[in-house]
Design a protein around this motif. Structure first.
Motif, PDB file in Angstrom:
ATOM      1  N   THR A   1      59.917   7.098 -36.445  1.00  0.00           N
ATOM      2  CA  THR A   1      58.659   7.805 -36.254  1.00  0.00           C
ATOM      3  C   THR A   1      57.969   7.816 -37.607  1.00  0.00           C
ATOM      4  OG1 THR A   1      59.525   9.174 -34.483  1.00  0.00           O
ATOM      5  CG2 THR A   1      57.550   9.965 -35.593  1.00  0.00           C
TER       6      THR A   1
ATOM      7  N   THR B   1      54.573   8.711 -39.775  1.00  0.00           N
ATOM      8  CA  THR B   1      53.300   9.403 -39.883  1.00  0.00           C
ATOM      9  C   THR B   1      52.573   8.803 -41.072  1.00  0.00           C
ATOM     10  OG1 THR B   1      54.205  11.420 -38.942  1.00  0.00           O
ATOM     11  CG2 THR B   1      52.158  11.629 -40.187  1.00  0.00           C
TER      12      THR B   1
ATOM     13  N   ARG C   1      49.023   8.641 -43.293  1.00  0.00           N
ATOM     14  CA  ARG C   1      47.732   9.231 -43.637  1.00  0.00           C
ATOM     15  C   ARG C   1      46.988   8.196 -44.466  1.00  0.00           C
ATOM     16  NH1 ARG C   1      47.210  13.023 -48.085  1.00  0.00           N
ATOM     17  NH2 ARG C   1      45.067  12.601 -48.590  1.00  0.00           N
TER      18      ARG C   1
ATOM     19  N   THR D   1      44.995  10.495 -39.884  1.00  0.00           N
ATOM     20  CA  THR D   1      46.417  10.782 -39.772  1.00  0.00           C
ATOM     21  C   THR D   1      46.847  10.296 -38.406  1.00  0.00           C
ATOM     22  OG1 THR D   1      46.213  12.724 -41.176  1.00  0.00           O
ATOM     23  CG2 THR D   1      48.195  12.557 -39.858  1.00  0.00           C
ATOM     24  N   HIS D   2      47.924   9.518 -38.396  1.00  0.00           N
ATOM     25  CA  HIS D   2      48.374   8.917 -37.149  1.00  0.00           C
ATOM     26  C   HIS D   2      49.894   8.887 -37.153  1.00  0.00           C
ATOM     27  CE1 HIS D   2      48.259   6.364 -33.630  1.00  0.00           C
ATOM     28  NE2 HIS D   2      49.009   5.472 -34.238  1.00  0.00           N
ATOM     29  N   THR D   3      50.484   9.255 -36.034  1.00  0.00           N
ATOM     30  CA  THR D   3      51.927   9.176 -35.887  1.00  0.00           C
ATOM     31  C   THR D   3      52.241   8.163 -34.806  1.00  0.00           C
ATOM     32  OG1 THR D   3      52.216  11.465 -36.568  1.00  0.00           O
ATOM     33  CG2 THR D   3      54.031  10.470 -35.353  1.00  0.00           C
TER      34      THR D   3
END
Length: 91
Positions: free
Chosen positions: A39, A41, A43, A63-65
């Motif tokens: 996972t 994350t 930015r 911001t993306h996960t």
């Protein structure tokens, strides 16, 4: 590097070939879910510099996960799904 040195280096390399320059930084946090998936994350602080106006005309923070098998796939997801779509509708 600071924004000024990045912009100067870009202008020296591209000259007057382009009007706008998109640049930025990414910060990545990675958590291992198991031996196969991560996972991530991410930015991203992205700016648009206009050479003719000699000023920054826009700045975005994303911001993306993403859950992926590799960090590079998560980065591609950020670039293709999030950043590109924002630029398509904002510029």
């Amino acid at each position: 590097a600071d924004d000024t040195s990045v912009i100067r280096a870009a202008q020296a390399k591209i000259g007057a070939a382009v009007d706008r320059f998109i640049f930025g930084r990414t910060y990545i946090t990675v958590n291992t879910e198991d031996n196969i998936m991560f996972t991530c994350t991410i930015r991203a602080d992205v700016s648009i510099w206009d050479f003719k106006q000699a000023r920054k005309i826009n700045r975005f923070t994303f911001t993306h996960t993403a859950k992926a098998k590799s960090i590079s796939l998560a980065r591609a997801d950020l670039g293709e799904a999030v950043i590109a779509e924002t630029f398509n509708y904002s510029l």
